[in-house]
Design a protein around this motif. Structure first.
Motif, mmCIF file in Angstrom:
data_model
loop_
_atom_site.group_PDB
_atom_site.id
_atom_site.type_symbol
_atom_site.label_atom_id
_atom_site.label_comp_id
_atom_site.label_asym_id
_atom_site.label_seq_id
_atom_site.Cartn_x
_atom_site.Cartn_y
_atom_site.Cartn_z
ATOM 1 N N LYS B 106 0.845 -1.200 0.000
ATOM 2 C CA LYS B 106 0.000 0.000 0.000
ATOM 3 C C LYS B 106 0.879 1.249 0.000
ATOM 4 O O LYS B 106 1.898 1.305 0.704
ATOM 5 N N TRP B 107 0.412 2.227 -0.761
ATOM 6 C CA TRP B 107 1.165 3.467 -0.895
ATOM 7 C C TRP B 107 0.497 4.596 -0.104
ATOM 8 O O TRP B 107 -0.725 4.695 -0.071
ATOM 9 N N THR B 108 1.345 5.437 0.487
ATOM 10 C CA THR B 108 0.851 6.663 1.125
ATOM 11 C C THR B 108 1.784 7.798 0.748
ATOM 12 O O THR B 108 3.000 7.690 0.931
ATOM 13 N N LEU B 109 1.228 8.862 0.198
ATOM 14 C CA LEU B 109 2.027 10.037 -0.157
ATOM 15 C C LEU B 109 1.756 11.105 0.897
ATOM 16 O O LEU B 109 0.603 11.438 1.165
ATOM 17 N N SER B 110 2.822 11.636 1.489
ATOM 18 C CA SER B 110 2.600 12.635 2.524
ATOM 19 C C SER B 110 3.563 13.805 2.361
ATOM 20 O O SER B 110 4.573 13.715 1.664
ATOM 21 N N GLU B 111 3.202 14.883 3.039
ATOM 22 C CA GLU B 111 4.018 16.095 3.001
ATOM 23 C C GLU B 111 4.092 16.651 4.415
ATOM 24 O O GLU B 111 3.173 16.441 5.219
ATOM 25 N N ASP B 172 0.166 7.101 13.503
ATOM 26 C CA ASP B 172 -0.599 7.290 12.258
ATOM 27 C C ASP B 172 -2.066 7.486 12.606
ATOM 28 O O ASP B 172 -2.614 6.756 13.438
ATOM 29 N N MET B 173 -2.679 8.465 11.961
ATOM 30 C CA MET B 173 -4.089 8.784 12.261
ATOM 31 C C MET B 173 -4.868 8.987 10.963
ATOM 32 O O MET B 173 -4.284 9.418 9.961
ATOM 33 N N GLU B 174 -6.142 8.710 11.016
ATOM 34 C CA GLU B 174 -7.011 8.968 9.878
ATOM 35 C C GLU B 174 -8.271 9.663 10.353
ATOM 36 O O GLU B 174 -8.764 9.384 11.451
ATOM 37 N N GLY B 175 -8.771 10.562 9.512
ATOM 38 C CA GLY B 175 -10.002 11.262 9.851
ATOM 39 C C GLY B 175 -10.208 12.421 8.906
ATOM 40 O O GLY B 175 -9.249 12.938 8.314
ATOM 41 N N SER B 181 0.191 11.861 10.150
ATOM 42 C CA SER B 181 1.197 11.081 10.847
ATOM 43 C C SER B 181 2.054 12.025 11.669
ATOM 44 O O SER B 181 2.418 13.119 11.222
ATOM 45 N N ALA B 182 2.339 11.603 12.891
ATOM 46 C CA ALA B 182 3.222 12.385 13.754
ATOM 47 C C ALA B 182 4.463 11.553 14.021
ATOM 48 O O ALA B 182 4.352 10.355 14.317
ATOM 49 N N GLU B 183 5.610 12.177 13.900
ATOM 50 C CA GLU B 183 6.864 11.471 14.105
ATOM 51 C C GLU B 183 7.546 12.121 15.303
ATOM 52 O O GLU B 183 7.769 13.335 15.311
ATOM 53 N N ILE B 184 7.817 11.346 16.301
ATOM 54 C CA ILE B 184 8.433 11.887 17.514
ATOM 55 C C ILE B 184 9.834 11.296 17.608
ATOM 56 O O ILE B 184 10.006 10.093 17.763
ATOM 57 N N GLY B 185 10.835 12.139 17.439
ATOM 58 C CA GLY B 185 12.207 11.622 17.449
ATOM 59 C C GLY B 185 13.151 12.617 18.074
ATOM 60 O O GLY B 185 12.780 13.728 18.458
ATOM 61 N N GLY B 186 14.377 12.200 18.169
ATOM 62 C CA GLY B 186 15.407 13.073 18.711
ATOM 63 C C GLY B 186 15.317 13.168 20.214
ATOM 64 O O GLY B 186 14.374 12.699 20.857
ATOM 65 N N GLY B 196 -1.327 13.413 4.367
ATOM 66 C CA GLY B 196 -1.253 12.855 3.026
ATOM 67 C C GLY B 196 -2.477 12.063 2.665
ATOM 68 O O GLY B 196 -3.549 12.203 3.263
ATOM 69 N N ARG B 197 -2.292 11.212 1.697
ATOM 70 C CA ARG B 197 -3.414 10.403 1.215
ATOM 71 C C ARG B 197 -2.897 9.070 0.710
ATOM 72 O O ARG B 197 -1.727 8.930 0.330
ATOM 73 N N ARG B 198 -3.798 8.113 0.717
ATOM 74 C CA ARG B 198 -3.458 6.790 0.181
ATOM 75 C C ARG B 198 -3.508 6.840 -1.335
ATOM 76 O O ARG B 198 -4.374 7.515 -1.909
#
Lengths: 62, 420
Positions: B106-111, B172-175, B181-186, B196-198
């Motif tokens: 499955k593909w997801t394109l995000s920005e 990852d969230m949908e609605g 998507s939230a990325e928590i790092g560092g 983004g979208r599927r």
């Protein structure tokens, strides 16, 4: 449909028609054209107990 | 992961680098050959391919051109299972980035984006789990997946620090018809946001202008449609044949019938007739039956000529039995025998009935016969219907699944460099 499937469809419909005709006209079935000696033999084997009929059924405790 | 592009081209200040000859990279905008980025641990080419996307490809997204500059493969261990997915980094020379994730087909394109104030913080995400609801940009979203993963391999010229072993948490969230998507790092626990979208395969191929693959998708879709159509035709034919089979198992028009008490049937049989059969060349059915109860008898009905020449018969051991066992009362019986024949020519026939009682009680029963015309021979229709049914199911299901190898699975790497 692709050409191959079209040919397959034509063959299938033709086979349905042939099957229907064979069912209506009984192609391949025994006919009443000639006497059948096996009929008498079948009866004889039942009466003498040498055939497969007597004792062949799932009956009475068997 | 801080995804701020660094190390711009000294000539045009572009950030996107694409592979050129001799395992070198050049600025995607001005073509200046550039030295490798000063990051360690980047792969060098033997990373297997799960999709047709390759480093160096160009994608057009929203009227803007993006270059595929690298790939990050992630790994997540959870409940004794290990999951892998990959993310293609698409970069416009001005530094604008898009991320194309490929996860289990499955593909997801995000920005990247910055949500309005009020979006969940890293602390609020500490309880994130599937089904938990948050509000992002005024939209109610539901967590579809959350966990911690690790960068397994990095390939290509991604212009920011990312290396195998880097760890991050994701939610990852949908609605609201979208994907977040939230990325928590560092060490600072900063949250990077993506939306983004599927996408389906066709949309991805269109982004990269992979016309051959789009044409292949069209071909496979057409082939699948053709298989489904043929399957449906087979099922329709099967239905027609099985209806015919059901009709054939019914009764025809009775043209002769008779009965006799078994006790009165002599050894040479009881003869009935004559009966005139007129439907030459058509199927007829000879049926013999009895009303036995708790007894058994062998019976035979024979079609014969005026001078007792035997033409056709049907015979059988007929019986009826009732008893009791652990499950209670049971009743089993076989009280009819029938055979189909083809009438060779029009004419008068006789029917002779024989009966051999196996038990004394059978003598109290009667034996009956009937000749039916206008019947169909069921075996051919039943067999053909069953065969067509199987054929139809196979073609329809394989057409629905579209389970054929995709063209790109035979493609080599365009990336050239890199490997883990």
């Amino acid at each position: 449909m692709s050409p191959g499937h079209r040919i397959g469809a034509a063959v299938l419909l033709a086979l349905l028609a042939v099957t229907w005709l064979a069912s209506v006209y009984g192609w391949g079935l025994r006919s009443t054209a000639v006497a059948d000696a096996r009929i008498r033999e079948k009866r004889r084997s039942v009466r003498t107990g040498s055939g497969g009929y007597h004792g062949g059924g799932p009956r009475f405790g068997k | 992961m801080n995804r701020q592009p660094q190390h711009p081209c000294p000539t045009c200040h572009g950030f996107a680098r694409v592979p050129v000859a001799d395992r070198q990279f050049a600025c995607a905008r001005c073509g200046t050959v550039l030295p490798p980025l000063p990051y360690v641990g980047r792969g060098r080419g033997n990373l297997s391919h799960l999709s047709p996307v390759r480093i160096g490809m160009k994608a057009r997204i929203g009227g803007k051109e993006f270059h595929c500059v690298g790939r990050i493969r992630y790994v997540q261990a959870e409940d004794d299972e290990t999951y892998y997915w990959e993310e293609w980094v698409l970069l416009n020379p001005d530094g604008d980035a898009r991320y194309l994730e490929f996860d289990e087909g499955k593909w997801t394109l995000s920005e990247p984006f910055q949500p309005a104030p009020g979006a969940p913080s890293a602390g609020e995400f500490s309880i994130a789990a599937e089904g938990v609801r948050y509000t992002v940009d005024g939209l109610s979203v539901t967590v579809t997946d959350a966990g911690a993963c690790q960068v397994k391999t990095v390939e290509g010229e991604i212009p920011w620090p990312v290396a195998p072993g880097d760890r991050l948490r994701y939610v990852d969230m949908e609605g609201g018809g979208g994907f977040f998507s939230a990325e928590i790092g560092g060490d600072d626990g900063a949250v990077e946001w993506f939306r983004g979208r599927r996408l389906d395969d066709r949309a991805v191929y269109t982004l990269f202008d992979l016309r051959e693959l789009i044409a292949d998708l069209d071909r496979r879709a057409a082939a699948a449609r053709s298989r489904r159509s043929f399957g449906l035709l087979c099922l329709a034919v099967a239905l027609a044949a099985l209806i015919g089979w059901g009709v054939a198992r019914g009764r025809g028009r009775v043209v002769a019938q008779g009965s006799a008490a078994i006790a009165n049937v002599p050894q040479e049989g009881t003869r009935f007739g004559p009966y005139r059969l007129t439907a030459a060349g058509r199927v007829h059915r000879l049926r013999v039956s009895s009303n036995l109860s708790q007894s058994a008898a062998w019976v035979q009905a024979v079609i014969e000529t005026e001078d007792a020449g035997e033409l056709f018969d049907t015979a059988g051991e007929l019986w009826d039995e009732t008893g009791y066992d652990d499950e209670g009362r049971w009743h089993e019986y076989r009280l009819q025998s029938q055979s189909d024949f083809r009438l060779a020519r029009e004419g008068d026939v006789y029917v002779r009935v024989y009966a051999e009682p196996d038990t004394a009680a059978a003598a109290a029963g009667t034996v009956s016969f009937a000749i039916e015309e206008g019947v169909l021979y069921p075996t051919y229709l039943g067999s053909f219907g069953a065969l067509s049914l199987v054929l139809g199911c196979v073609f329809f299901l394989t057409g629905a699944a579209g389970a054929t190898q995709q063209t790109w699975q035979g493609m080599g790497s365009r990336g050239g460099a890199a490997g883990s």
